[in-house]
Design a protein around this motif. Structure first.
Motif, PDB file in Angstrom:
ATOM      1  N   SER A  44       0.820  -1.220   0.000  1.00  0.00           N
ATOM      2  CA  SER A  44       0.000   0.000   0.000  1.00  0.00           C
ATOM      3  C   SER A  44       0.850   1.265   0.000  1.00  0.00           C
ATOM      4  O   SER A  44       0.368   2.338  -0.370  1.00  0.00           O
ATOM      5  N   MET A  45       2.096   1.128   0.423  1.00  0.00           N
ATOM      6  CA  MET A  45       2.973   2.305   0.499  1.00  0.00           C
ATOM      7  C   MET A  45       3.193   2.936  -0.879  1.00  0.00           C
ATOM      8  O   MET A  45       3.431   4.132  -0.991  1.00  0.00           O
ATOM      9  N   THR A  46       3.129   2.110  -1.903  1.00  0.00           N
ATOM     10  CA  THR A  46       3.400   2.628  -3.250  1.00  0.00           C
ATOM     11  C   THR A  46       2.122   2.988  -3.994  1.00  0.00           C
ATOM     12  O   THR A  46       2.171   3.331  -5.166  1.00  0.00           O
ATOM     13  N   GLN A  47       0.992   2.884  -3.310  1.00  0.00           N
ATOM     14  CA  GLN A  47      -0.279   3.200  -3.969  1.00  0.00           C
ATOM     15  C   GLN A  47      -0.807   4.551  -3.495  1.00  0.00           C
ATOM     16  O   GLN A  47      -0.581   4.935  -2.346  1.00  0.00           O
ATOM     17  N   ASP A  48      -1.501   5.216  -4.420  1.00  0.00           N
ATOM     18  CA  ASP A  48      -2.124   6.478  -4.042  1.00  0.00           C
ATOM     19  C   ASP A  48      -3.457   6.145  -3.374  1.00  0.00           C
ATOM     20  O   ASP A  48      -4.465   5.956  -4.057  1.00  0.00           O
ATOM     21  N   LEU A  49      -3.438   6.072  -2.053  1.00  0.00           N
ATOM     22  CA  LEU A  49      -4.650   5.680  -1.324  1.00  0.00           C
ATOM     23  C   LEU A  49      -5.560   6.894  -1.156  1.00  0.00           C
ATOM     24  O   LEU A  49      -5.424   7.673  -0.209  1.00  0.00           O
ATOM     25  N   ILE A  50      -6.441   7.060  -2.108  1.00  0.00           N
ATOM     26  CA  ILE A  50      -7.413   8.158  -2.021  1.00  0.00           C
ATOM     27  C   ILE A  50      -8.816   7.568  -2.147  1.00  0.00           C
ATOM     28  O   ILE A  50      -9.030   6.601  -2.863  1.00  0.00           O
ATOM     29  N   ALA A 101     -19.171  24.839  -0.903  1.00  0.00           N
ATOM     30  CA  ALA A 101     -18.672  24.424   0.421  1.00  0.00           C
ATOM     31  C   ALA A 101     -18.347  22.928   0.428  1.00  0.00           C
ATOM     32  O   ALA A 101     -17.291  22.513   0.920  1.00  0.00           O
ATOM     33  N   ALA A 102     -19.244  22.127  -0.143  1.00  0.00           N
ATOM     34  CA  ALA A 102     -19.001  20.680  -0.187  1.00  0.00           C
ATOM     35  C   ALA A 102     -17.784  20.366  -1.051  1.00  0.00           C
ATOM     36  O   ALA A 102     -16.966  19.500  -0.698  1.00  0.00           O
ATOM     37  N   SER A 103     -17.632  21.090  -2.155  1.00  0.00           N
ATOM     38  CA  SER A 103     -16.480  20.864  -3.036  1.00  0.00           C
ATOM     39  C   SER A 103     -15.176  21.171  -2.315  1.00  0.00           C
ATOM     40  O   SER A 103     -14.206  20.415  -2.421  1.00  0.00           O
ATOM     41  N   VAL A 104     -15.171  22.291  -1.601  1.00  0.00           N
ATOM     42  CA  VAL A 104     -13.947  22.686  -0.881  1.00  0.00           C
ATOM     43  C   VAL A 104     -13.577  21.611   0.150  1.00  0.00           C
ATOM     44  O   VAL A 104     -12.421  21.179   0.247  1.00  0.00           O
ATOM     45  N   ALA A 109     -10.109  17.182   1.717  1.00  0.00           N
ATOM     46  CA  ALA A 109      -9.885  15.820   2.227  1.00  0.00           C
ATOM     47  C   ALA A 109      -9.027  15.015   1.246  1.00  0.00           C
ATOM     48  O   ALA A 109      -8.103  14.292   1.636  1.00  0.00           O
ATOM     49  N   LEU A 110      -9.333  15.176  -0.039  1.00  0.00           N
ATOM     50  CA  LEU A 110      -8.569  14.473  -1.076  1.00  0.00           C
ATOM     51  C   LEU A 110      -7.111  14.908  -1.065  1.00  0.00           C
ATOM     52  O   LEU A 110      -6.191  14.088  -1.169  1.00  0.00           O
ATOM     53  N   LEU A 111      -6.914  16.205  -0.907  1.00  0.00           N
ATOM     54  CA  LEU A 111      -5.563  16.767  -0.912  1.00  0.00           C
ATOM     55  C   LEU A 111      -4.731  16.170   0.225  1.00  0.00           C
ATOM     56  O   LEU A 111      -3.574  15.785   0.031  1.00  0.00           O
ATOM     57  N   VAL A 112      -5.345  16.073   1.399  1.00  0.00           N
ATOM     58  CA  VAL A 112      -4.619  15.516   2.557  1.00  0.00           C
ATOM     59  C   VAL A 112      -4.287  14.045   2.310  1.00  0.00           C
ATOM     60  O   VAL A 112      -3.152  13.603   2.533  1.00  0.00           O
ATOM     61  N   GLU A 113      -5.276  13.294   1.821  1.00  0.00           N
ATOM     62  CA  GLU A 113      -5.037  11.868   1.536  1.00  0.00           C
ATOM     63  C   GLU A 113      -3.917  11.704   0.506  1.00  0.00           C
ATOM     64  O   GLU A 113      -3.043  10.844   0.649  1.00  0.00           O
ATOM     65  N   HIS A 114      -3.943  12.547  -0.509  1.00  0.00           N
ATOM     66  CA  HIS A 114      -2.933  12.447  -1.567  1.00  0.00           C
ATOM     67  C   HIS A 114      -1.552  12.840  -1.051  1.00  0.00           C
ATOM     68  O   HIS A 114      -0.549  12.197  -1.387  1.00  0.00           O
ATOM     69  N   LEU A 115      -1.513  13.873  -0.216  1.00  0.00           N
ATOM     70  CA  LEU A 115      -0.217  14.315   0.317  1.00  0.00           C
ATOM     71  C   LEU A 115       0.413  13.225   1.183  1.00  0.00           C
ATOM     72  O   LEU A 115       1.625  13.006   1.134  1.00  0.00           O
ATOM     73  N   ALA A 125       3.274  12.048  -6.370  1.00  0.00           N
ATOM     74  CA  ALA A 125       2.874  13.449  -6.173  1.00  0.00           C
ATOM     75  C   ALA A 125       2.201  14.032  -7.411  1.00  0.00           C
ATOM     76  O   ALA A 125       1.274  14.830  -7.308  1.00  0.00           O
ATOM     77  N   PHE A 126       2.679  13.632  -8.598  1.00  0.00           N
ATOM     78  CA  PHE A 126       2.132  14.220  -9.828  1.00  0.00           C
ATOM     79  C   PHE A 126       1.249  13.230 -10.579  1.00  0.00           C
ATOM     80  O   PHE A 126       1.087  13.330 -11.792  1.00  0.00           O
ATOM     81  N   ASP A 127       0.681  12.302  -9.853  1.00  0.00           N
ATOM     82  CA  ASP A 127      -0.217  11.325 -10.477  1.00  0.00           C
ATOM     83  C   ASP A 127      -1.508  12.029 -10.919  1.00  0.00           C
ATOM     84  O   ASP A 127      -2.217  12.615 -10.103  1.00  0.00           O
ATOM     85  N   PRO A 128      -1.820  12.010 -12.214  1.00  0.00           N
ATOM     86  CA  PRO A 128      -3.014  12.735 -12.682  1.00  0.00           C
ATOM     87  C   PRO A 128      -4.325  12.166 -12.138  1.00  0.00           C
ATOM     88  O   PRO A 128      -5.342  12.850 -12.139  1.00  0.00           O
ATOM     89  N   GLU A 129      -4.288  10.929 -11.648  1.00  0.00           N
ATOM     90  CA  GLU A 129      -5.491  10.299 -11.089  1.00  0.00           C
ATOM     91  C   GLU A 129      -6.074  11.140  -9.958  1.00  0.00           C
ATOM     92  O   GLU A 129      -7.288  11.244  -9.792  1.00  0.00           O
ATOM     93  N   PHE A 130      -5.196  11.791  -9.231  1.00  0.00           N
ATOM     94  CA  PHE A 130      -5.605  12.615  -8.108  1.00  0.00           C
ATOM     95  C   PHE A 130      -6.429  13.816  -8.577  1.00  0.00           C
ATOM     96  O   PHE A 130      -7.474  14.141  -8.009  1.00  0.00           O
ATOM     97  N   LEU A 131      -5.961  14.441  -9.640  1.00  0.00           N
ATOM     98  CA  LEU A 131      -6.687  15.609 -10.154  1.00  0.00           C
ATOM     99  C   LEU A 131      -8.027  15.193 -10.775  1.00  0.00           C
ATOM    100  O   LEU A 131      -9.023  15.909 -10.661  1.00  0.00           O
ATOM    101  N   VAL A 132      -8.020  14.028 -11.425  1.00  0.00           N
ATOM    102  CA  VAL A 132      -9.263  13.518 -12.021  1.00  0.00           C
ATOM    103  C   VAL A 132     -10.288  13.270 -10.919  1.00  0.00           C
ATOM    104  O   VAL A 132     -11.459  13.661 -11.030  1.00  0.00           O
ATOM    105  N   ASN A 133      -9.836  12.651  -9.843  1.00  0.00           N
ATOM    106  CA  ASN A 133     -10.702  12.388  -8.693  1.00  0.00           C
ATOM    107  C   ASN A 133     -11.246  13.712  -8.137  1.00  0.00           C
ATOM    108  O   ASN A 133     -12.439  13.835  -7.828  1.00  0.00           O
TER     109      ASN A 133
END
Lengths: 259, 392
Positions: A44-50, A101-104, A109-115, A125-133
């Motif tokens: 799991s360490m190498t996966q983007d857990l979002i 408000a819900a979007s923010v 939350a996504l940003l913290v999980e991704h970080l 860090a630059f995985d586009p999947e994060f931005l798509v999500n």
């Protein structure tokens, strides 16, 4: 769009302790889950857990439940509409306030999980999947906000949640009916049954999209233009529910502290 | 003070433009939804107009079978769902990527089939039937990708997904391989093998893949990883294990007073032979027994090398071996010198029991040609004169 209505909506949320606690739990729960997952499985360490983008529905529900209904219940809507604000502006402001408000919150939350994932595996860090999500979350928040605004305009207080539960129940019933028709011996052979399955499927898909207004942004970015259809459905959902909400409210009589 | 000349809208004014737009969008969406559900031709024509790149030179299954014998390239079967969103993403990201298309065209013979996942009569799709019945494709597993080496296109899914090469299986710990735990046999096939992976998207499983087969889709990188592994699938020789094999040239030399001879007849491909190689040839218990008590000889059957198989065919005919793998024990000191044959392979413990039984002396044993075993049980179906005598 009215700025004062938006700010009032956000302030009202801030004053509600239960919602704040639930928002906090919604933020913390995935972090706890992924921490446990990382401890148990080194892979799991190498996966983007979002969390999947569908979690944005929960954020929209927290912000949007009773967004108009509570004002109707307290009678404050008649005071608001006594000012030079049209119902169109009021509804659009409420929708925008909830959606933003819900979007923010969902994006934060996504940003913290991704970080956290990026700390364990910097190449993520630059995985586009994060931005798509993130983009999907924003779309879901605004979509669900439109639907909740409509439900909230129908009833006072938090009864819109009961309507939502009723819709879920309706979806379960319709799905079960389709399955029975499909798998019942001889069910497919009859023309009536075949037609009922088709109509039921269209109906069930409509409900699914209303409950989960997800536009697969990743597909569109990848050049899969077939998904333009879901973008069209999304636009339909927003315009139809906002129109219905405005239509319903313009035909209602508001009296101070009616309930 | 002059009143403002701007047009003031009342609190309850109706946004007609919004209503019109909403109505139009609603009608369009409902029409599209119903057209998709009824699979009307016009909607398919509109979808076909939307740009979707096709860079790969696809063949039909028959063309691929003929071509693979000439080019010796593996066949890559790709089955995608017509109304399946994951398949659509897979096609857009992978099949539309020039680098992946080039890799597929240069290393494989690609065969593509699109099936309607929401079809109410999937049994009418003959191509899909072949993939499901012969290659073990699961239901609702789209996109499904399967690699078939050129020499194995007539084998079943079990044999195709099995391997006995440690590198192909991705084994990196020999300690596990030698472990004697009878409840954990060494797996040599995709869904229990060491190369087994699960696709995860945002923490949820969205498919599985082994070295030969993949279903579901997560990312381009993951699919590329699969393709690189699929290129070498079944190109490396199977394992010989830790057994100290004797030179086959000495098989006919009579070693009087020496150890009994154990002949292992195994194929170079196939699930059963691979299972024997991975277990009997590696497990501590069986390896120690064979190295200590027997002179082991390995006789391999190579599917594509008839010249190599001469010795194998002679032994197969001599001992009436009808199933691979097989173990033959020639022990002149026990059982009246009867040859003992075990057809097939069940578990390491069964074979160890069989080998132990060939070492025991039985005073009442009579000399017969051979005694046959199958799954650890004496096989009574072998006809008289082949391995049994009348009083046996």
């Amino acid at each position: 769009m009215n700025r004062a209505v938006c700010i009032t909506t956000w302030r009202e949320f801030k004053s509600n302790k239960i919602r704040l606690i639930m928002l906090f739990l919604l933020f913390v729960a995935p972090l706890f889950q992924y921490t446990v997952q990382r401890c148990q499985s080194p892979e799991s360490m190498t996966q983007d857990l979002i969390t999947p983008s569908g979690v944005a529905i929960a954020y929209a529900l927290l912000w949007g439940a009773g967004v108009i209904g509570r004002e109707m219940q307290h009678g404050t809507i008649s005071l608001v509409l006594a000012r030079p604000i049209s119902i169109v502006s009021y509804v659009l402001s409420k929708w925008f306030a909830v959606g933003l408000a819900a979007s923010v919150c969902a994006f934060q939350a996504l940003l913290v999980e991704h970080l956290i994932s990026a700390v364990f595996c910097p190449s993520l860090a630059f995985d586009p999947e994060f931005l798509v999500n993130g983009a999907e979350r924003v779309l879901i928040c605004f979509g669900t906000a439109a639907f909740l605004t409509f439900l909230s305009s129908l009833v006072s207080g938090l009864k819109d949640l009961a309507l939502l539960a009723g819709l879920l129940f309706l979806h379960s019933i319709s799905s079960a009916a389709i399955q029975i028709l499909e798998y019942f011996p001889g069910g497919r052979s009859g023309n009536m049954a075949e037609q009922a399955i088709h109509i039921g499927t269209v109906f069930a898909q409509g409900i699914v999209f209303v409950l989960y207004p997800c536009v697969p942004v990743g597909y569109l970015i990848a050049g899969n233009y077939n998904e333009i259809i879901s973008l069209l459905s999304y636009a339909t959902m927003i315009t139809v529910f906002l129109s219905l909400s405005i239509f319903v409210l313009t035909r209602k009589e508001f009296s101070y502290a009616a309930e | 003070m002059q009143p403002s000349k701007s047009k003031n809208k009342g609190t309850r004014y109706q946004p007609v433009a919004l209503y019109v737009v909403a109505s139009l969008l609603f009608c369009t969406s409902v029409t599209i939804g119903i057209s998709l559900e009824y699979d009307l031709p016009w909607i398919n024509q509109v979808i076909a107009l939307l740009p979707t790149p096709h860079l790969i030179h696809w063949r039909t299954r028959t063309e691929a079978w003929a071509e693979c014998q000439k080019t010796k390239k593996p066949i890559l079967y790709v089955v995608t769902g017509k109304k399946d969103s994951v398949s659509m993403l897979f096609e857009a990201q992978c099949m539309g990527d020039p680098k992946i298309a080039e890799l597929i065209d240069s290393e494989f013979i690609p065969v593509h089939h699109t099936t309607d996942v929401r079809s109410r009569h999937p049994e009418k799709d003959e191509e899909l039937k072949y993939y499901r019945d012969t290659l073990g494709m699961g239901y609702n597993s789209y996109p499904w990708v399967f690699v078939v080496p050129y020499s194995m296109h007539d084998l079943s899914a079990n044999d195709l997904t099995s391997s006995a090469n440690l590198v192909e299986l991705g084994i990196n710990s020999l300690d596990d391989l030698c472990s004697d735990n009878p409840f954990y046999p060494n797996a040599n096939y995709y869904d229990g093998g060491y190369n087994y992976r699960q696709h995860y998207v945002n923490g949820r499983c969205s498919g599985q893949r082994g070295a030969a087969m993949s279903y579901g889709y997560t990312s381009k990188a993951d699919f590329l990883d699969f393709l690189y592994g699929a290129r070498i699938w079944h190109k490396l020789p199977p394992t010989l294990g830790r057994i100290k094999w004797m030179d086959i040239a000495n098989l006919d030399v009579n070693t009087k007073g020496g150890k009994p001879k154990m002949l292992a007849l195994v194929s170079d491909v196939g699930l059963n032979s691979d299972t024997m190689r991975m277990n009997l040839f590696w497990k501590k218990k069986s390896v120690e027994l064979i190295n200590k008590e027997f002179d082991p000889y390995l006789i391999e059957f190579h599917r594509l090398d008839p010249d190599y198989n001469k010795k194998f065919k002679a032994l197969r005919d001599q001992y009436h071996v009808d199933t691979l793998p097989a173990l033959i024990v020639l022990n002149p000191r026990t059982n009246g010198g009867t040859t003992q044959v075990e057809h097939g392979f069940n578990t390491m413990l069964y074979s160890v029991d069989f080998l132990n039984s060939t070492l025991h002396k039985k005073s009442s044993d009579k000399k017969v040609d051979a005694v046959h075993y199958r799954n650890g049980v004496r096989d009574e179906t072998v006809p008289l004169g082949v391995g049994r005598d009348e009083n046996d």
